[in-house]
Design a protein around this motif. Structure first.
Motif, mmCIF file in Angstrom:
data_model
loop_
_atom_site.group_PDB
_atom_site.id
_atom_site.type_symbol
_atom_site.label_atom_id
_atom_site.label_comp_id
_atom_site.label_asym_id
_atom_site.label_seq_id
_atom_site.Cartn_x
_atom_site.Cartn_y
_atom_site.Cartn_z
ATOM 1 N N GLU A 117 0.850 -1.196 0.000
ATOM 2 C CA GLU A 117 0.000 0.000 0.000
ATOM 3 C C GLU A 117 0.884 1.244 0.000
ATOM 4 N N ILE A 118 0.615 2.167 -0.930
ATOM 5 C CA ILE A 118 1.428 3.396 -0.967
ATOM 6 C C ILE A 118 0.626 4.633 -0.549
ATOM 7 N N GLY A 119 -0.672 4.516 -0.481
ATOM 8 C CA GLY A 119 -1.455 5.682 -0.069
ATOM 9 C C GLY A 119 -2.936 5.459 -0.303
ATOM 10 N N ILE A 120 -3.688 6.522 -0.115
ATOM 11 C CA ILE A 120 -5.133 6.415 -0.341
ATOM 12 C C ILE A 120 -5.582 7.477 -1.333
ATOM 13 N N LEU A 121 -6.692 7.165 -1.974
ATOM 14 C CA LEU A 121 -7.311 8.094 -2.911
ATOM 15 C C LEU A 121 -8.710 8.369 -2.375
ATOM 16 N N GLU A 122 -9.109 9.626 -2.317
ATOM 17 C CA GLU A 122 -10.439 9.987 -1.820
ATOM 18 C C GLU A 122 -11.125 10.883 -2.845
ATOM 19 N N SER A 123 -12.435 10.755 -2.933
ATOM 20 C CA SER A 123 -13.173 11.606 -3.855
ATOM 21 C C SER A 123 -14.539 11.934 -3.297
ATOM 22 N N GLY A 124 -15.131 12.959 -3.870
ATOM 23 C CA GLY A 124 -16.461 13.390 -3.426
ATOM 24 C C GLY A 124 -16.836 14.663 -4.162
ATOM 25 N N MET A 125 -17.740 15.435 -3.577
ATOM 26 C CA MET A 125 -18.184 16.674 -4.215
ATOM 27 C C MET A 125 -17.896 17.853 -3.297
ATOM 28 N N ALA A 126 -17.485 18.958 -3.910
ATOM 29 C CA ALA A 126 -17.359 20.227 -3.197
ATOM 30 C C ALA A 126 -18.352 21.172 -3.876
ATOM 31 N N GLY A 127 -19.583 21.191 -3.396
ATOM 32 C CA GLY A 127 -20.639 21.898 -4.135
ATOM 33 C C GLY A 127 -20.840 21.186 -5.455
ATOM 34 N N ASP A 128 -20.641 21.933 -6.569
ATOM 35 C CA ASP A 128 -20.796 21.322 -7.898
ATOM 36 C C ASP A 128 -19.486 20.770 -8.442
ATOM 37 N N ILE A 129 -18.426 20.886 -7.674
ATOM 38 C CA ILE A 129 -17.104 20.477 -8.169
ATOM 39 C C ILE A 129 -16.837 19.011 -7.822
#
Ligand code: SF4
Ligand code: SF4
Length: 279
Positions: A117-129
């Protein structure tokens, strides 16, 4: 269209500019924070993260029952991740750069593919972004595969703003190599000019169109401007120092929230770049 925002070094306002562009886009936009060593776009965009995944690389594990201690894997490993003491072969996965060379030279099938494991990836929304960032594990030297994983999330039909890592080495090159346009953020100081020249030379070699934003434009001299003129690099925008901007930054408030009239300026800049890319 992919627009990457880079800077010769940290602290010149790269994340301020890239998050401001995302906030001013007013369209289906994606922000990718490729500064996986020190991501801080989330501080200014405050996304709601809804997805998290670990990112791994392939590393070898030894099957001692098959190994003849021929030494070929040790010899090919440029990163000293394999050592041999007499008939004993040892693998140090934390030093492995996952080049896969050892797997290719082992004729005994004595190396088994394992993961680290080298790291994590996270995603989601920042308003419409649409927001994506990666966080490399502390002390981890393998940032580029994680950066690639972040870039892999780019949606082709969406305007994508890439917050590139500082500097001009491999991570920067990896971040910008698919970009349609690169904005270089600099300061009007001798150090700013030095770093700008390095970054501009890289982009010239890759034939990627670029422009410059001069941050804290009133705090130095005009050598950056003169360099840009001599190299035909457009100065897209100059942002003078304002105490309110610095205070807002320290409190995690984005530039376009501190100075709302800049939203139109950034939105116009995106239109200008889109026009130039389409030529
Ligand atoms: S994959 Fe490459 S870096 Fe990793 S141990 Fe094998 S040869 Fe060395
Ligand atoms: S190349 Fe294969 S057989 Fe040779 S030392 Fe390495 S693991 Fe053992």
């Amino acid at each position: 269209m992919q627009i990457a925002v880079g800077s010769g070094k940290g602290g010149t306002g790269k994340t301020t500019i890239s998050t401001s562009l995302a906030l001013s886009a007013g369209t289906d936009v994606q922000y990718l924070d490729c500064d996986v060593e020190e991501p801080n776009g989330h501080i200014f965009l405050k996304p709601k993260l809804t997805h998290r995944e670990t990112v791994v690389v392939t590393v070898p594990r030894l099957d001692e029952s098959r190994c003849t201690a021929c030494g070929k894997c040790r010899d090919i490993c440029a990163f000293n991740a394999i050592a041999q003491f007499g008939k004993t072969v040892m693998i140090f996965p934390e030093m492995c750069h996952s080049c896969l060379g050892c797997f290719r030279v082992c004729e005994e099938d004595a190396l088994i593919e394992d993961t680290r494991e080298i790291g994590i990836l996270e995603s989601g929304m920042a308003g419409d972004i649409h927001f994506v960032h990666g966080r490399v594990r502390i002390g981890e030297a393998m940032g580029v595969p994680l950066l690639k994983a972040v870039k892999h999330k780019a949606e082709q039909d969406r305007l994508t703003i890439i917050d590139a890592p500082p500097g001009t080495s491999c991570p920067f090159v990896e971040s910008v190599n698919d970009a349609d346009y690169v904005i270089l953020v600099t300061e009007p100081t001798p150090f700013g000019l030095h770093d700008l020249k390095l970054a501009a030379t890289v982009l010239k070699n890759f034939k990627i169109p670029s422009g410059v934003i001069i941050n804290r434009s009133d705090l130095g001299d005009d050598r950056v401007q003169r360099y840009c003129d001599s190299e035909n690099i457009p100065v897209l925008l100059e942002i003078p120092f304002q105490r309110a901007i610095a205070e807002g930054y320290a409190r995690g408030i984005n530039l376009v929230d501190t100075v709302p009239e800049l939203r139109t300026v950034f939105s116009d800049l995106l239109t200008r770049i889109a026009f130039e890319v389409a030529q």
